[in-house]
Design a protein around this motif. Sequence first.
Motif, mmCIF file in Angstrom:
data_model
loop_
_atom_site.group_PDB
_atom_site.id
_atom_site.type_symbol
_atom_site.label_atom_id
_atom_site.label_comp_id
_atom_site.label_asym_id
_atom_site.label_seq_id
_atom_site.Cartn_x
_atom_site.Cartn_y
_atom_site.Cartn_z
ATOM 1 N N PHE C 349 -23.604 20.663 -81.546
ATOM 2 C CA PHE C 349 -23.535 19.185 -82.158
ATOM 3 C C PHE C 349 -24.576 18.910 -81.853
ATOM 4 O O PHE C 349 -25.533 17.831 -82.093
ATOM 5 C CB PHE C 349 -22.224 18.591 -81.129
ATOM 6 C CG PHE C 349 -21.736 16.529 -81.071
ATOM 7 C CD1 PHE C 349 -22.692 15.928 -80.446
ATOM 8 C CD2 PHE C 349 -20.933 16.999 -82.292
ATOM 9 C CE1 PHE C 349 -21.780 14.870 -80.592
ATOM 10 C CE2 PHE C 349 -21.172 15.723 -82.345
ATOM 11 C CZ PHE C 349 -21.232 14.869 -81.728
ATOM 12 N N GLY C 350 -25.608 18.040 -80.300
ATOM 13 C CA GLY C 350 -26.379 17.691 -79.341
ATOM 14 C C GLY C 350 -28.148 17.624 -80.108
ATOM 15 O O GLY C 350 -28.297 17.019 -81.304
ATOM 16 N N MET C 351 -27.763 19.797 -81.542
ATOM 17 C CA MET C 351 -29.205 19.416 -81.986
ATOM 18 C C MET C 351 -28.419 19.021 -83.349
ATOM 19 O O MET C 351 -29.637 18.427 -84.122
ATOM 20 C CB MET C 351 -29.221 21.061 -82.433
ATOM 21 C CG MET C 351 -29.473 21.726 -80.773
ATOM 22 S SD MET C 351 -31.212 20.850 -80.690
ATOM 23 C CE MET C 351 -31.022 19.658 -79.135
ATOM 24 N N ALA C 352 -27.182 19.162 -83.610
ATOM 25 C CA ALA C 352 -27.313 18.383 -85.470
ATOM 26 C C ALA C 352 -27.330 16.773 -84.974
ATOM 27 O O ALA C 352 -27.882 16.768 -85.848
ATOM 28 C CB ALA C 352 -25.675 18.906 -85.697
ATOM 29 N N MET C 353 -26.380 16.389 -83.972
ATOM 30 C CA MET C 353 -26.479 15.255 -83.762
ATOM 31 C C MET C 353 -28.743 14.811 -84.017
ATOM 32 O O MET C 353 -28.881 13.914 -84.943
ATOM 33 C CB MET C 353 -26.771 14.440 -82.655
ATOM 34 C CG MET C 353 -25.908 13.614 -82.537
ATOM 35 S SD MET C 353 -25.221 12.762 -83.626
ATOM 36 C CE MET C 353 -24.269 10.937 -83.616
ATOM 37 N N LEU C 354 -29.202 15.208 -82.892
ATOM 38 C CA LEU C 354 -31.218 15.285 -83.349
ATOM 39 C C LEU C 354 -31.061 15.559 -85.224
ATOM 40 O O LEU C 354 -32.150 14.564 -85.453
ATOM 41 C CB LEU C 354 -31.334 15.913 -82.573
ATOM 42 C CG LEU C 354 -32.810 15.702 -81.812
ATOM 43 C CD1 LEU C 354 -33.297 13.877 -81.733
ATOM 44 C CD2 LEU C 354 -33.430 16.371 -81.159
ATOM 45 N N ALA C 355 -31.112 16.282 -85.657
ATOM 46 C CA ALA C 355 -31.316 16.251 -86.600
ATOM 47 C C ALA C 355 -31.330 15.522 -88.023
ATOM 48 O O ALA C 355 -31.817 14.780 -88.589
ATOM 49 C CB ALA C 355 -30.971 18.175 -87.218
ATOM 50 N N CYS C 356 -29.666 14.994 -87.696
ATOM 51 C CA CYS C 356 -29.222 13.815 -88.887
ATOM 52 C C CYS C 356 -30.632 12.650 -88.392
ATOM 53 O O CYS C 356 -30.399 11.996 -89.407
ATOM 54 C CB CYS C 356 -27.727 13.941 -88.417
ATOM 55 S SG CYS C 356 -27.260 14.784 -89.093
ATOM 56 N N VAL C 357 -30.223 12.681 -86.990
ATOM 57 C CA VAL C 357 -30.813 10.765 -86.638
ATOM 58 C C VAL C 357 -32.053 11.387 -87.267
ATOM 59 O O VAL C 357 -32.920 10.079 -88.001
ATOM 60 C CB VAL C 357 -31.390 10.958 -84.855
ATOM 61 C CG1 VAL C 357 -31.448 9.857 -84.547
ATOM 62 C CG2 VAL C 357 -29.488 10.114 -84.510
#
Lengths: 401, 313, 442
Positions: C349-357
């Motif tokens: 979740f954290g990495m996906a969020m970071l990738a999106c941002v």
Amino acid sequence: MAYRKPGTIGESLARSGVSRRDFLEFCARLMVAAPAGLAIASHFGPEAVAKELAKARRPSVIWLHFQDCTGCTETLLRTSKPDIGTLLFDLISLDYHETVMAASGKQAEAALRDAMTENAGKYVCVVEGSIPTKDHGVYMKLAGRPALEVLQDVAGRAAAVIAIGSCASWGGVPSSGPNPTGAVGVDALLKDKAIVNIPGCPPNPYTFLGVVLQYATNGTLPALDAEKRPLFAFDRYIHDHCPRRAHFDAGRFTREFGDAGHRQGWCLYQMGCKGPITHAGCSTRHFNEIPDVWPIGIGAPCVGCTERTVAFKVPIFEKSEVPTPMPSALYPEIRPETGSVSPVATGIAGTVVGAVLGAAYVAAKRFSKVAGDEAVPGVPLPPSAPAAGKDKGSGSGGKGV
Amino acid sequence: MVLLSRRALLRRVGGGVGTAVAGGAVALAGAAGAEAAEVRQAPADAVGMLYDATKCIGCKACVAECSKVNGLAPDTAPSNGLWQMPVDLDVHTKNVIKLYADPATGETSYVKRQCMHCVDPSCVSACPFNALHKGDLGIVEWDGTRCIGCRYCEVACPFEIPKFEWNQFNPKIVKCELCRHVLDRDGQPGCTRVCPTGAVIFGRRDGLLAEAKQRVAARPGVYHEDRVYGEREAGGTQVLYLSRVPFEKLGLPALSDRALPAGTRHGGGFLGKFVALPIVLYVVFLRFFRRNWRVHEEEVARLKAERGLEEQL
Amino acid sequence: MATSAARSVPLPAPRRVAQEGVINRWQRGVPVHEVRVVTPWFLFLVGLFVVGTVLGLARLLGGALGPFTAMTDAYAWGVWKTFNVMALTALGSGALAVGLASWVLGRHHLHTVMRTALVTSFLFYATGLLGLLTDVGRPWNFWNILLPWRWNTESALWEVSFAMPVYCALFLLYENGPMVVERLWSSKNDRIRGWVRMWHPRIRKTYPFVVAGAYVAPILHQSSLGALMVLAGHKVHPLWQTDMLPILYLVQALVCGFGAVIVVVMSSCLVWRRPLDVKVLGELADLMSFTTIAWLVLRLGDVIVRGRLGDAFAMDRWGVLFLLETTAVAIPAVVMRFARMRATPRAVFGMAMLACVAGIAYRFIPTTLAYAPGEGSTYFPAVPEVLITMGLVAIVVGVFSIAVKRFAVLPAPLESWYHSVEHDRRLSAASRSDAHGHADHD
């Protein structure tokens, strides 16, 4: 002239019967003459100036004439309203002045000696006229002594020296080519004295009075420029404050004396006006207290009488070079600024972004750290539920926080 | 019995045709790509202006005349209603005189800014419906019946010329169009007609370029870098500049000789981008898709039998 | 069937660690029955939507762009074009990314998240188009789109304004059709059921042909979104300006597509209490990581080949921004290479969020932060602009939560599907008062 014991200016005014109204008018003109840079004139109204002046002791002034035309004295005496001739003797204690003193001959010499002894180190020495230096200065003698010697003697024991007029400031008319007498100004001879130059041919009397009265009231001299001229009167070119500047900017020039432009008061630049290269305050302080009585005001181009590099050197009708042809400030810059940032919008956007990131952080924390954990995220482990399957990862890490 | 069902036949023929089309499309794209990346030249009768900053005295007669000829209200806002005093090109000002002044060295120069009427304009390439297009004599014109107000022209223009009427309900794009509505009557735009010193002159681009080069040759060392700005910048512009001071100081950006639209044009042009590429991609995707689709449909049928529930698509 | 069918809340699944060979948890989409549509949070979103709509209509019908925005001639594109269109449609590329992975590359497990991806994409695209509509100054001339001889096919913006509505209205609606049709299966109305029976097989037959085109279209216009800034030339900082912008934007769209699907699915599971499926999530994370690495190679390669690497270390604000952006993209790329990390929900979740941002930052930066028309010009959206943008995002979140509760979108284990089927049968058979009693429990 009888030798008077100086009291304060206020006492002197009371004794002589000059009306308060006249004195206030004088103070008002002093304020106009020195809009900035003169401590005694920086008050809100003439009454305040008058009050300050009234407390001051009348300064002792010794006025020397050398190679002069007496024009600078005349400028002081030829003011019209109030009759400064009268006022003058209440403002300063003129202890020696060859033109206006009653004494002559030996009494005059005695007056000079007495004034110098009584006020040694305290009097203001005003010098009018240039000093010849050629041939041991024989070209101007006072009571048999060369001007050079008199200057060293009298000015040497003065508290401050004021060189009034272009001649005393830098040599003036006598120094114009070929300068047969070697005429120089005061500051060429007195190297380590506080000198104030007030050039002009003649200068404005209020400039002189401003300097002297400032010295009388608080013992200081106003700020000076590189040529020792008081900044409050000499900090700008005539051109930068000329009433005819709009005509210059719009290209309306007098081409001949008496033509239509001249009659309408157009700019005199083409007639050789030296306004662009002359520092003086004549354009704002006119002469004789009559408005527009100054050279350009009456239609005569400025000859640059205050500047040593201009007056009596550059021909009167030769065009001056405008030193800083900077275009007017009305032109737009190459890169004007555009756009504005609304603080409210920044606040809202910042809050929203912060909220989203915060929520993301909180949400991330609710997911399990355990590898392979497929349970419903964020739900605490029910106490009765069995931990199913071969648990490869770390033990049940409590809640999924 | 038919040897091949109709469906099977269609499939094979379709597949064959698809591959052939894809192949042909790729070939076409190659040819189109080569042709679309050409460098555009100015039309033979292209007109323009030559502005010589060394002759400009900043009298701003051109600014006043431009407003008059184009029927624009003078921009008096910066002077609180006293004088026409635009600070920059805007919706009331198609032509402006600006001043460059360096207080440290005392160096000054005026500069006249207006549309450069580029040979290969970025704004024309950007405009989705050709509202901005290169018209007669190479003049870049705006057509209000096509403009959707997207302001891509403003983003694309390297000289930041087109201005948008932000505060109008029916907003227009405003920029110099060389007074084309009076060119027949007056023979030249308003600004060049009133210039007292001839700092800005009008004429055919090739003639103006020759004149500019002549001036540079006649006074070597006077003009900056001994060159004409606009001869090659951004592929060439129809408005040319001569100046004593560096062009960047006058706000004229340093640009390469390559017109930006050339960069977006290469990549196959219309045929390559919108015909060949989509066809190739489609055919490729479809091949894989249908293979996976078959697998998927089989799985769906099996699960439906197993669970008794309609499977999801 | 479990007697817990009588309960409207599914039991929280016992904590279970995924093992090799175990079939996916997520089998199919299941509607969220337990939660009402109208919650306080939903009302807040409606409020944002109303504010945004009122302002948007006021701008379109009553006013010009000037009073409602802070855009100037120096910054002619405000937050709508750059954020809602260029940035958010990257998040809306989930349909493309997941679709290509599942249908073209054959990753069958990803079918379960396909519907979530489709709904998300449709909403981001639709709101992006609404943003575009609010942004154009002369919308009445849009009828020119119908006249092919007036098209300027050279223009990237034409490509976007033509292909995006076609993609959204044609392809995405078509792809979202099946879940609507499925719902209509259980309709009481005979005519509707007849209609469904007629059209459902036709949809199935044409599906591959239409949907293959649905992958071609976004490739074209996501790369055109990148091509938009190429024409800005020297106004975009050299660290971002390159002829390769179209490809970089396209690959970044794929990255954000995967990332957005992960974030949306996981957030939905968190909010609506669904169990996770690490296999599917891990696969998505794996694909995201590969795509991100491909993007990083292209991006850094481009910067190095153009000789601009020195600018990155110039320690001015652009250099720092570049380093931040690249690091933010590199972290998920690297972390998600580890299988153990891919199996950890928090990491995913954290990495996906970071990738999106980081991804939307990359697509957003060349249009605003690295867009420098010259000194002295500044831009920050005005209050109405920000509120309209928030309204558009509120639409995405709000309609998504409605869709999730009405249609079978969110993936769930098979047990949940059985519960749901029971639930539907009861609803369609029962009388009105019964349905009312069962339907709205939290």
